[in-house]
Design a protein around this motif. Structure first.
Motif, PDB file in Angstrom:
ATOM      1  N   PRO A 232       0.808  -1.238   0.000  1.00  0.00           N
ATOM      2  CA  PRO A 232       0.000   0.000   0.000  1.00  0.00           C
ATOM      3  C   PRO A 232       0.834   1.278   0.000  1.00  0.00           C
ATOM      4  N   HIS A 233       2.086   1.206   0.510  1.00  0.00           N
ATOM      5  CA  HIS A 233       2.922   2.405   0.579  1.00  0.00           C
ATOM      6  C   HIS A 233       3.871   2.538  -0.608  1.00  0.00           C
ATOM      7  N   ALA A 234       3.659   1.737  -1.648  1.00  0.00           N
ATOM      8  CA  ALA A 234       4.434   1.932  -2.881  1.00  0.00           C
ATOM      9  C   ALA A 234       4.120   3.313  -3.450  1.00  0.00           C
ATOM     10  N   LEU A 235       5.136   3.974  -3.952  1.00  0.00           N
ATOM     11  CA  LEU A 235       4.962   5.356  -4.409  1.00  0.00           C
ATOM     12  C   LEU A 235       4.125   5.396  -5.674  1.00  0.00           C
ATOM     13  N   ARG A 236       3.134   6.259  -5.672  1.00  0.00           N
ATOM     14  CA  ARG A 236       2.259   6.444  -6.830  1.00  0.00           C
ATOM     15  C   ARG A 236       2.679   7.730  -7.543  1.00  0.00           C
ATOM     16  N   LEU A 237       3.067   7.592  -8.801  1.00  0.00           N
ATOM     17  CA  LEU A 237       3.632   8.704  -9.557  1.00  0.00           C
ATOM     18  C   LEU A 237       2.608   9.251 -10.534  1.00  0.00           C
ATOM     19  N   VAL A 238       2.625  10.576 -10.674  1.00  0.00           N
ATOM     20  CA  VAL A 238       1.783  11.274 -11.633  1.00  0.00           C
ATOM     21  C   VAL A 238       2.692  12.128 -12.502  1.00  0.00           C
ATOM     22  N   LEU A 239       2.531  12.016 -13.821  1.00  0.00           N
ATOM     23  CA  LEU A 239       3.303  12.829 -14.757  1.00  0.00           C
ATOM     24  C   LEU A 239       2.449  13.969 -15.280  1.00  0.00           C
ATOM     25  N   TYR A 240       3.096  15.094 -15.498  1.00  0.00           N
ATOM     26  CA  TYR A 240       2.424  16.229 -16.131  1.00  0.00           C
ATOM     27  C   TYR A 240       3.328  16.747 -17.245  1.00  0.00           C
ATOM     28  N   ILE A 241       2.752  16.938 -18.434  1.00  0.00           N
ATOM     29  CA  ILE A 241       3.527  17.343 -19.609  1.00  0.00           C
ATOM     30  C   ILE A 241       2.936  18.624 -20.174  1.00  0.00           C
ATOM     31  N   ASP A 242       3.807  19.589 -20.428  1.00  0.00           N
ATOM     32  CA  ASP A 242       3.344  20.849 -21.000  1.00  0.00           C
ATOM     33  C   ASP A 242       4.540  21.606 -21.565  1.00  0.00           C
ATOM     34  N   ASP A 243       4.257  22.579 -22.422  1.00  0.00           N
ATOM     35  CA  ASP A 243       5.284  23.474 -22.962  1.00  0.00           C
ATOM     36  C   ASP A 243       5.227  24.799 -22.208  1.00  0.00           C
ATOM     37  N   PHE A 244       6.381  25.426 -22.062  1.00  0.00           N
ATOM     38  CA  PHE A 244       6.402  26.773 -21.491  1.00  0.00           C
ATOM     39  C   PHE A 244       7.283  27.671 -22.348  1.00  0.00           C
ATOM     40  N   GLU A 245       6.976  28.927 -22.311  1.00  0.00           N
ATOM     41  CA  GLU A 245       7.640  29.923 -23.147  1.00  0.00           C
ATOM     42  C   GLU A 245       8.785  30.568 -22.379  1.00  0.00           C
ATOM     43  N   CYS A 246       9.990  30.554 -22.974  1.00  0.00           N
ATOM     44  CA  CYS A 246      11.142  31.197 -22.329  1.00  0.00           C
ATOM     45  C   CYS A 246      11.077  32.711 -22.468  1.00  0.00           C
ATOM     46  N   ALA A 247      10.672  33.176 -23.629  1.00  0.00           N
ATOM     47  CA  ALA A 247      10.579  34.616 -23.859  1.00  0.00           C
ATOM     48  C   ALA A 247       9.235  35.131 -23.343  1.00  0.00           C
ATOM     49  N   ASN A 248       9.031  36.419 -23.508  1.00  0.00           N
ATOM     50  CA  ASN A 248       7.769  37.026 -23.095  1.00  0.00           C
ATOM     51  C   ASN A 248       6.630  36.435 -23.927  1.00  0.00           C
TER      52      ASN A 248
END
Length: 531
Positions: A321-337
């Motif tokens: 029951p204490h095995a780690l449950r992982l969630v992934l999140y994927i997205d792009d972000f802008e470096c410039a303004n």
């Protein structure tokens, strides 16, 4: 007469400069006493303050002694005085350790008749004793307070987290903080000496009480390389790994001809090991206790993942029951303004990692969101896209999802680490890229089912045939037989999806979580405002 040395019980001729040389050679300290005039053994902790006192209060004595040094007779007498004081100091340093020498100071000074024997001591003994003092001081410097150094490292780490502090500002801050700590230590020692002296404590006890070197908390944090090394050794900092996934051609200026020539350069992305990240999290005692204190509810209410049906059906979580449950999140972000003219070409694709075992209030903090991989968007190959970033993650996950798990060190003890992927969160654009589907503008736009736009227009509540790993494989086979245009038109499938086929326990599409708030604020709401 010269300046009287309270440690040697002798006058040192030759002026203040000769007296400073005398203090340096015979390593007097850490307390300095002035017996000139009406001072009556006035005590100083700092050597520079002691010398400044002579310049301010006994300037005439210093000048007269310095004038005497012009004649050879005075120089000879000064050397004789120094040799006498040298023999006196030799008797104090005749023991093997620096601590024993300090304990014998008072006994030796009271026995004035033993001076004749020590005057004939060889000079090699003095040099040997001086080296013992230096080794002792080096030992003291190497035994710095770990808590103080860790506090200084945390302060530097928090400054780096702000993202607006330059290296020059960081170095200046550490220098000024070091000076402040030294002045504070000197002031505190002076107060201790004054209090102990007024209380009638003898000189030996005072000397032992204040004989503490000034620590240097930034000694191992002078530059960026030392800081990163310290963070990795003491704070379990996980350094990113550069992984190459191809090559591309770029232009480089030829200095001889002045022409731009095509050059083949490697294409890389940065990956942070999931095993090392989880190891760093579990080595935090607070987070370790929070993870292992999670329990399923008994009142039938849904409060966590353990209260749902997937937890009861998951083979690994059912047994552990204490095995780690992982969630992934994927997205792009802008470096410039993002509102400027440079928006678009400089996007970075990032994969984030979240541990769902932690309580919601902890997962809401920024520190609970861990970076797993990131790459320049334009470098990702069109036939794989985000799959390139997910390949090393799934390679590590294969061993973490086994019954044996992976053995790691947690608080210097062996610990079996088990983890499994239970969800992927992304907006609509990111979800279609990860799942190998065409964009949401295609005829079959949904990432969960095979409903078409025509069917949706007829019934807004209609649900088509659900997608699954089996149907996804069937659609990929039809690409080989009927062609990609037919599959695109009928199913909306574009390519093979690593995520769909590597998710071992949680089936597709249950593993996929739509980022509804993202779509609402960045898609639906702006469109409604325009209408």
């Amino acid at each position: 007469m010269g300046i009287y040395c309270e440690h040697c019980k002798a006058h040192v001729r030759g002026g203040l400069s000769q007296f400073q040389t005398h203090l340096k050679i015979f390593k007097h300290g850490p307390l300095f006493y002035c017996s000139e005039g009406a001072c009556d053994k006035r005590c100083y902790v700092v050597k520079s303050s002691f010398i400044r006192h002579f310049l301010d209060s006994h300037n005439s004595t210093c000048l007269s002694d310095e004038e005497e040094t012009s004649s050879s007779q005075t120089t000879a007498s000064s050397q004789e005085s120094c040799s006498q004081s040298s023999s006196s100091v030799q008797s104090r340093h005749s023991s093997q350790s620096f601590e024993e020498a300090e304990n014998n100071v008072s006994a030796h000074t009271s026995n004035s008749q033993s001076g004749e024997e020590t005057r004939n001591a060889p000079s090699s003994e003095l040099s040997r004793n001086s080296s013992n003092v230096e080794e002792s001081s080096d030992t003291e410097e190497s035994g710095l307070d770990n808590e103080l150094q860790n506090s200084a490292a945390r302060m530097v780490l928090n400054l780096r987290r702000t993202g607006n502090v330059t290296e020059t500002a960081m170095k200046k801050f550490m220098e000024e903080t070091q000076k402040l700590s030294e002045q504070s230590a000197k002031s505190m020692r002076q107060q201790v000496v004054d209090n102990l002296t007024s209380a009638g404590v003898n000189e030996d006890t005072i000397r032992k009480s204040v004989d503490i070197g000034v620590t240097q908390p930034f000694k191992k944090l002078k530059n960026c390389q030392q800081q990163m090394k310290y963070f990795e050794e003491n704070f379990h900092l996980v350094q990113p790994e550069s992984k190459q996934f191809g090559d591309r051609y770029d232009e480089r200026l030829d200095k001889e001809t002045g022409n731009a020539l095509p050059v083949q350069v490697p294409v890389k992305f940065q990956y942070i090991s999931v095993k090392k990240t989880l190891t760093a999290v579990l080595n935090n005692k607070v987070l370790f206790d929070l993870i292992h204190s999670e329990t399923a509810g008994t009142d039938g209410k849904m409060r966590s993942f353990l209260d749902g049906s997937l937890a009861g059906e998951h083979p690994l979580i059912k047994e552990h029951p204490h095995a780690l449950r992982l969630v992934l999140y994927i997205d792009d972000f802008e470096c410039a303004n993002p509102l400027g003219s440079k928006a678009g070409p400089h996007k970075i694709t990032a994969v984030y990692l979240l541990i769902q075992n932690l309580p919601p209030e902890e997962n809401a903090r920024l520190r609970s969101i861990h970076l797993s991989a990131h790459a320049y968007r334009e470098d990702l190959p069109l036939d794989k896209l985000v799959d390139v970033l997910l390949e090393p993650f799934f390679d590590e996950l294969k061993s973490l999802e086994t019954e044996a798990g992976v053995t790691i060190l947690v608080n210097k003890e062996d610990f079996t680490l088990r983890a499994t992927l239970i969800a992927l969160a992304a907006d609509t654009l990111g979800a279609h890229e990860v799942l190998g589907l065409f964009s949401s503008s295609a005829e079959h736009f949904c990432s969960h089912c095979l409903i078409s736009k025509a069917e949706l227009h007829q019934d807004i509540l209609a649900i088509g045939e659900m997608r699954s790993k089996v149907t996804h494989l069937d659609h990929l086979r039809e690409i080989q037989t009927r062609g990609p245009l037919f599959v695109q038109r009928e199913y909306g499938v574009k390519r093979y999806s690593l995520f769909v086929h590597e998710s071992k326990f949680t089936p597709f599409p249950d593993i996929f979580v739509k980022d509804g708030l993202h779509d609402l604020l960045k898609g639906i709401a702006p469109m409604e405002l325009k209408l």
